[in-house]
Scaffold this motif. Structure first.
Motif, mmCIF file in Angstrom:
data_model
loop_
_atom_site.group_PDB
_atom_site.id
_atom_site.type_symbol
_atom_site.label_atom_id
_atom_site.label_comp_id
_atom_site.label_asym_id
_atom_site.label_seq_id
_atom_site.Cartn_x
_atom_site.Cartn_y
_atom_site.Cartn_z
ATOM 1 N N ARG A 147 44.017 33.033 53.821
ATOM 2 C CA ARG A 147 43.933 34.057 54.872
ATOM 3 C C ARG A 147 42.517 34.656 54.831
ATOM 4 N N PRO A 148 42.092 35.357 55.915
ATOM 5 C CA PRO A 148 40.786 36.019 55.874
ATOM 6 C C PRO A 148 40.712 36.953 54.656
ATOM 7 N N CYS A 149 39.600 36.949 53.971
ATOM 8 C CA CYS A 149 39.372 37.718 52.729
ATOM 9 C C CYS A 149 40.126 37.129 51.530
ATOM 10 N N GLY A 150 40.866 36.057 51.699
ATOM 11 C CA GLY A 150 41.522 35.399 50.567
ATOM 12 C C GLY A 150 40.464 34.829 49.630
ATOM 13 N N ASP A 151 40.857 34.599 48.367
ATOM 14 C CA ASP A 151 39.817 34.174 47.421
ATOM 15 C C ASP A 151 40.238 33.019 46.506
ATOM 16 N N ILE A 152 39.205 32.454 45.872
ATOM 17 C CA ILE A 152 39.396 31.353 44.915
ATOM 18 C C ILE A 152 38.878 31.855 43.574
ATOM 19 N N LEU A 174 31.312 30.443 51.686
ATOM 20 C CA LEU A 174 32.153 31.409 50.969
ATOM 21 C C LEU A 174 31.250 32.441 50.291
ATOM 22 N N GLY A 175 31.715 33.679 50.218
ATOM 23 C CA GLY A 175 30.995 34.672 49.435
ATOM 24 C C GLY A 175 31.292 34.435 47.955
ATOM 25 N N ILE A 176 30.397 34.892 47.080
ATOM 26 C CA ILE A 176 30.632 34.713 45.635
ATOM 27 C C ILE A 176 30.488 36.078 44.947
ATOM 28 N N ARG A 177 31.405 36.382 44.023
ATOM 29 C CA ARG A 177 31.339 37.657 43.293
ATOM 30 C C ARG A 177 31.860 37.460 41.862
ATOM 31 N N LYS A 178 31.634 38.496 41.057
ATOM 32 C CA LYS A 178 32.132 38.528 39.671
ATOM 33 C C LYS A 178 31.775 37.250 38.907
ATOM 34 N N ILE A 179 30.494 36.898 38.961
ATOM 35 C CA ILE A 179 30.032 35.691 38.266
ATOM 36 C C ILE A 179 29.732 36.032 36.803
ATOM 37 N N THR A 180 30.257 35.226 35.894
ATOM 38 C CA THR A 180 29.871 35.375 34.488
ATOM 39 C C THR A 180 29.809 34.003 33.828
ATOM 40 N N ARG A 181 28.831 33.854 32.946
ATOM 41 C CA ARG A 181 28.726 32.597 32.187
ATOM 42 C C ARG A 181 29.228 32.795 30.757
ATOM 43 N N ASP A 182 29.810 33.954 30.507
ATOM 44 C CA ASP A 182 30.430 34.227 29.203
ATOM 45 C C ASP A 182 31.617 35.184 29.433
ATOM 46 N N PRO A 216 35.135 34.930 54.148
ATOM 47 C CA PRO A 216 34.753 36.117 54.909
ATOM 48 C C PRO A 216 35.869 36.561 55.862
ATOM 49 N N ASP A 217 35.841 37.816 56.237
ATOM 50 C CA ASP A 217 36.871 38.376 57.139
ATOM 51 C C ASP A 217 36.797 37.703 58.521
#
Ligand SMILES: C[S@@+](CC[C@H](N)C(=O)[O-])C[C@H]1O[C@@H](n2cnc3c(N)ncnc32)[C@H](O)[C@@H]1O
Length: 217
Positions: A147-152, A174-182, A216-217
């Motif tokens: 759905r719009p704003c749904g995420d992976i 797709l937008g990307i957020r909360k990236i961490t390599r640890d 995205p929405d």
């Protein structure tokens, strides 16, 4: 002969937990919440390649109002997950023994709120990027079903797969957020649910990479 007997045994065990898995997923396309006996407006989370199901089980326990569907192509692997859910009498967790390749046959556009991809095969030794579950063509499918704003929510131990996936998320718009390599030393560790593979890699000292991609929405 031994293989046949083992297969028969798998079916017998699956039949004993018949209400926890869907043999013909196409039949419920567009009406999963109803098929699972969940409210029509509840969120639907889908895990791809759930393995033995530890993550899906814990996610369902922590989110009783969410309909969790875990998909895995190997019957012999998903069996123990199905049996655990059945033994516990869980009411919001269900399984599909199916291939991600056919996802569009199982869900309608916008039917899914969240997709989890945990420790998918990096396909790096055979250098087959198109087979990675974060390849752009797969992402187009996920984008359609979300759905719009749904995420992976994506986790991996593999640095090359992680960087590749960040690029593919971008290509897919797709937008990307909360990236961490640890992940285990990040602010998101507190809410993290470890998978079987994650536990194994963490014991070996491998850093876990994680990111969320959103439509995205
Ligand atoms: C490396 S294991 C990770 C299992 C689990 N997610 C974990 O983190 O412990 C990847 C799993 O994805 C499943 N898998 C791979 N490709 C798949 C596909 N196209 N459709 C469904 N399941 C798939 C495999 O059978 C395997 O159980």
């Amino acid at each position: 002969m031994t293989r046949l007997r083992r297969k028969k045994n798998i079916y017998a065990r699956l039949s004993a937990c018949a209400s926890y898995w869907f043999e013909v997923p196409v039949a419920n396309r567009g009406c999963w919440r109803q098929a699972c006996g969940m409210p029509p407006d509840c969120p639907l989370y889908l895990e791809l390649g759930c393995g033995k199901g530890r993550f899906a089980i814990e996610t369902a326990r922590k989110n009783p109002g969410v309909c969790v569907i875990a998909l895995e192509k190997e019957q012999s692997v998903i069996l123990s997950a199905i049996e655990s859910a059945c033994e516990e009498g869980m009411t919001n967790l269900f399984f599909l023994c199916a291939d991600v390749l056919l996802l569009r046959n199982y869900f309608t556009p916008g039917e899914v709120d969240r997709i989890y991809i945990n420790f998918c095969d990096p396909w790096s030794r055979k250098n087959k990027p198109k087979r990675r579950l974060t390849y752009r063509e797969y992402l187009e499918t996920y984008k359609t079903l979300l759905r719009p704003c749904g995420d992976i929510h994506f986790k991996t131990d593999d640095s090359r797969l992680f960087e590749f996936s960040m690029g593919e998320f971008e290509v897919a718009g797709l937008g990307i957020r909360k990236i961490t390599r640890d992940l285990h030393n990040s602010p998101w560790n507190a809410e993290n649910i470890r998978t079987e593979f994650e536990e194994k890699f963490a014991e070996q000292g491998v850093l876990i990479k994680r990111a969320e991609a959103f439509k995205p929405d």
